[in-house]
Design a protein around this motif. Sequence first.
Motif, PDB file in Angstrom:
ATOM      1  N   THR A  12      52.434  55.547  21.517  1.00  0.00           N
ATOM      2  CA  THR A  12      53.568  55.115  20.700  1.00  0.00           C
ATOM      3  C   THR A  12      53.231  53.845  19.951  1.00  0.00           C
ATOM      4  N   TRP A  13      53.902  53.667  18.818  1.00  0.00           N
ATOM      5  CA  TRP A  13      53.672  52.471  17.990  1.00  0.00           C
ATOM      6  C   TRP A  13      54.880  52.238  17.086  1.00  0.00           C
ATOM      7  N   PRO A  14      55.147  50.963  16.719  1.00  0.00           N
ATOM      8  CA  PRO A  14      56.186  50.681  15.726  1.00  0.00           C
ATOM      9  C   PRO A  14      55.698  51.124  14.352  1.00  0.00           C
ATOM     10  N   ALA A  15      56.416  52.071  13.745  1.00  0.00           N
ATOM     11  CA  ALA A  15      55.941  52.692  12.511  1.00  0.00           C
ATOM     12  C   ALA A  15      56.459  52.005  11.256  1.00  0.00           C
ATOM     13  N   GLN A  16      57.688  51.493  11.314  1.00  0.00           N
ATOM     14  CA  GLN A  16      58.296  50.939  10.099  1.00  0.00           C
ATOM     15  C   GLN A  16      59.543  50.152  10.497  1.00  0.00           C
ATOM     16  N   ALA A  17      59.933  49.194   9.675  1.00  0.00           N
ATOM     17  CA  ALA A  17      61.177  48.454   9.900  1.00  0.00           C
ATOM     18  C   ALA A  17      61.826  48.182   8.551  1.00  0.00           C
ATOM     19  N   ILE A  18      63.126  48.468   8.472  1.00  0.00           N
ATOM     20  CA  ILE A  18      63.882  48.236   7.243  1.00  0.00           C
ATOM     21  C   ILE A  18      65.243  47.683   7.639  1.00  0.00           C
ATOM     22  N   GLY A  19      65.477  46.409   7.394  1.00  0.00           N
ATOM     23  CA  GLY A  19      66.802  45.829   7.635  1.00  0.00           C
ATOM     24  C   GLY A  19      67.234  45.920   9.084  1.00  0.00           C
ATOM     25  N   PHE A  20      68.171  46.814   9.353  1.00  0.00           N
ATOM     26  CA  PHE A  20      68.726  46.980  10.690  1.00  0.00           C
ATOM     27  C   PHE A  20      67.907  47.962  11.532  1.00  0.00           C
ATOM     28  N   TYR A  21      67.005  48.723  10.907  1.00  0.00           N
ATOM     29  CA  TYR A  21      66.385  49.858  11.577  1.00  0.00           C
ATOM     30  C   TYR A  21      64.908  49.630  11.862  1.00  0.00           C
ATOM     31  N   GLY A  22      64.517  49.910  13.097  1.00  0.00           N
ATOM     32  CA  GLY A  22      63.114  49.938  13.471  1.00  0.00           C
ATOM     33  C   GLY A  22      62.736  51.367  13.836  1.00  0.00           C
ATOM     34  N   ILE A  23      61.688  51.888  13.222  1.00  0.00           N
ATOM     35  CA  ILE A  23      61.233  53.247  13.482  1.00  0.00           C
ATOM     36  C   ILE A  23      60.032  53.193  14.413  1.00  0.00           C
ATOM     37  N   ARG A  24      60.097  53.970  15.474  1.00  0.00           N
ATOM     38  CA  ARG A  24      59.009  54.057  16.454  1.00  0.00           C
ATOM     39  C   ARG A  24      58.604  55.519  16.587  1.00  0.00           C
ATOM     40  N   ASP A  25      57.283  55.761  16.523  1.00  0.00           N
ATOM     41  CA  ASP A  25      56.764  57.125  16.580  1.00  0.00           C
ATOM     42  C   ASP A  25      55.951  57.357  17.847  1.00  0.00           C
ATOM     43  N   PHE A  26      55.711  58.647  18.135  1.00  0.00           N
ATOM     44  CA  PHE A  26      55.076  59.045  19.399  1.00  0.00           C
ATOM     45  C   PHE A  26      54.206  60.279  19.205  1.00  0.00           C
ATOM     46  N   PHE A  27      53.106  60.325  19.942  1.00  0.00           N
ATOM     47  CA  PHE A  27      52.339  61.544  20.150  1.00  0.00           C
ATOM     48  C   PHE A  27      52.215  61.776  21.650  1.00  0.00           C
ATOM     49  N   TYR A  28      52.232  63.049  22.062  1.00  0.00           N
ATOM     50  CA  TYR A  28      51.999  63.451  23.444  1.00  0.00           C
ATOM     51  C   TYR A  28      50.716  64.291  23.474  1.00  0.00           C
ATOM     52  N   PHE A  29      49.785  63.926  24.353  1.00  0.00           N
ATOM     53  CA  PHE A  29      48.514  64.640  24.444  1.00  0.00           C
ATOM     54  C   PHE A  29      48.272  65.100  25.877  1.00  0.00           C
ATOM     55  N   ASP A  30      47.486  66.201  26.021  1.00  0.00           N
ATOM     56  CA  ASP A  30      47.052  66.585  27.347  1.00  0.00           C
ATOM     57  C   ASP A  30      45.737  65.884  27.680  1.00  0.00           C
ATOM     58  N   GLU A  31      45.138  66.216  28.809  1.00  0.00           N
ATOM     59  CA  GLU A  31      43.928  65.511  29.247  1.00  0.00           C
ATOM     60  C   GLU A  31      42.710  65.828  28.384  1.00  0.00           C
ATOM     61  N   GLN A  32      42.803  66.876  27.574  1.00  0.00           N
ATOM     62  CA  GLN A  32      41.726  67.208  26.642  1.00  0.00           C
ATOM     63  C   GLN A  32      42.019  66.689  25.228  1.00  0.00           C
ATOM     64  N   ASP A  33      42.991  65.778  25.131  1.00  0.00           N
ATOM     65  CA  ASP A  33      43.394  65.175  23.858  1.00  0.00           C
ATOM     66  C   ASP A  33      43.936  66.195  22.860  1.00  0.00           C
ATOM     67  N   ARG A  34      44.481  67.281  23.361  1.00  0.00           N
ATOM     68  CA  ARG A  34      45.147  68.252  22.500  1.00  0.00           C
ATOM     69  C   ARG A  34      46.613  67.873  22.369  1.00  0.00           C
ATOM     70  N   LEU A  35      47.144  67.999  21.148  1.00  0.00           N
ATOM     71  CA  LEU A  35      48.517  67.586  20.882  1.00  0.00           C
ATOM     72  C   LEU A  35      49.509  68.506  21.594  1.00  0.00           C
ATOM     73  N   LEU A  36      50.394  67.899  22.363  1.00  0.00           N
ATOM     74  CA  LEU A  36      51.473  68.628  23.022  1.00  0.00           C
ATOM     75  C   LEU A  36      52.773  68.542  22.232  1.00  0.00           C
ATOM     76  N   ALA A  37      53.088  67.347  21.746  1.00  0.00           N
ATOM     77  CA  ALA A  37      54.349  67.136  21.031  1.00  0.00           C
ATOM     78  C   ALA A  37      54.238  65.863  20.207  1.00  0.00           C
ATOM     79  N   LYS A  38      55.176  65.690  19.288  1.00  0.00           N
ATOM     80  CA  LYS A  38      55.261  64.465  18.505  1.00  0.00           C
ATOM     81  C   LYS A  38      56.730  64.137  18.288  1.00  0.00           C
ATOM     82  N   ALA A  39      57.001  62.856  18.048  1.00  0.00           N
ATOM     83  CA  ALA A  39      58.385  62.421  17.943  1.00  0.00           C
ATOM     84  C   ALA A  39      58.494  61.200  17.054  1.00  0.00           C
TER      85      ALA A  39
END
Length: 251
Positions: free
Chosen positions: A80-107
Amino acid sequence: MPTPIWNEWFQIHSYQTDFRSKATIQTLCRFLQETAGNHARDLGFSVESLQQQGLTWMLSRFHVQIERYPAWQERVRVETWPAQAIGFYGIRDFFYFDEQDRLLAKASSIWLIIELARKTPIRLPDNILGVHKTDRPRAIDDRFDTLWRPSQGQIEKRFDVRHSDIDLNQHVNNVSYVEWAVETISDDLWRSAELTELEVSFRAEALTGDTIISQSEQTADNDRQTVLHRVLRASDKLELFLARTRWREQS
């Protein structure tokens, strides 16, 4: 030194899985909350430090897309990481990986800082705005448009707010709303399909002693089923939560 991109490992336990022995959507949402809070603490603006100033973080929107649900006993790395901030809003994004670094989900998610006394948002302080600067692409390029409400509640259920629903901000934890929404899925859809996308908008808070009404309406969407969700407070019909889920048929 603070870590600009936070990584955290989780083990999938049996009590976090469904009848398919896969992690539930609630489990993935809890990982989102946990990693967001831990990274904020590492960056110097945890919930605890904000509460000392009469403030706290509030999750306003989030959007999760699932490629594959991890199974019982799998390990999952959430990034996870802080992706963007505008005024009142902070956007935080996410990746989920398995043990082989394959993408499971994103948010992707939107967070506000609110005054505890007045329950109103404030502009993000300069020290937090300074952190929300990165050239990294968004996990989901979502503009967070308004979610549609169910036109009629095809399925409706009532739930009493339990003590276990209350979080450290003294209101219902975000994941409880997701649980109430998913509980209104028809048995046929729940057993024949898998939830592949969840979009959520938090509108107002529920408290101890409240009874809530969870409604859903199912519609066809090409090869997927889409369900619109709404959660209301029973006493005054105040709208607390909106969501949209998309489901893919299982072979």
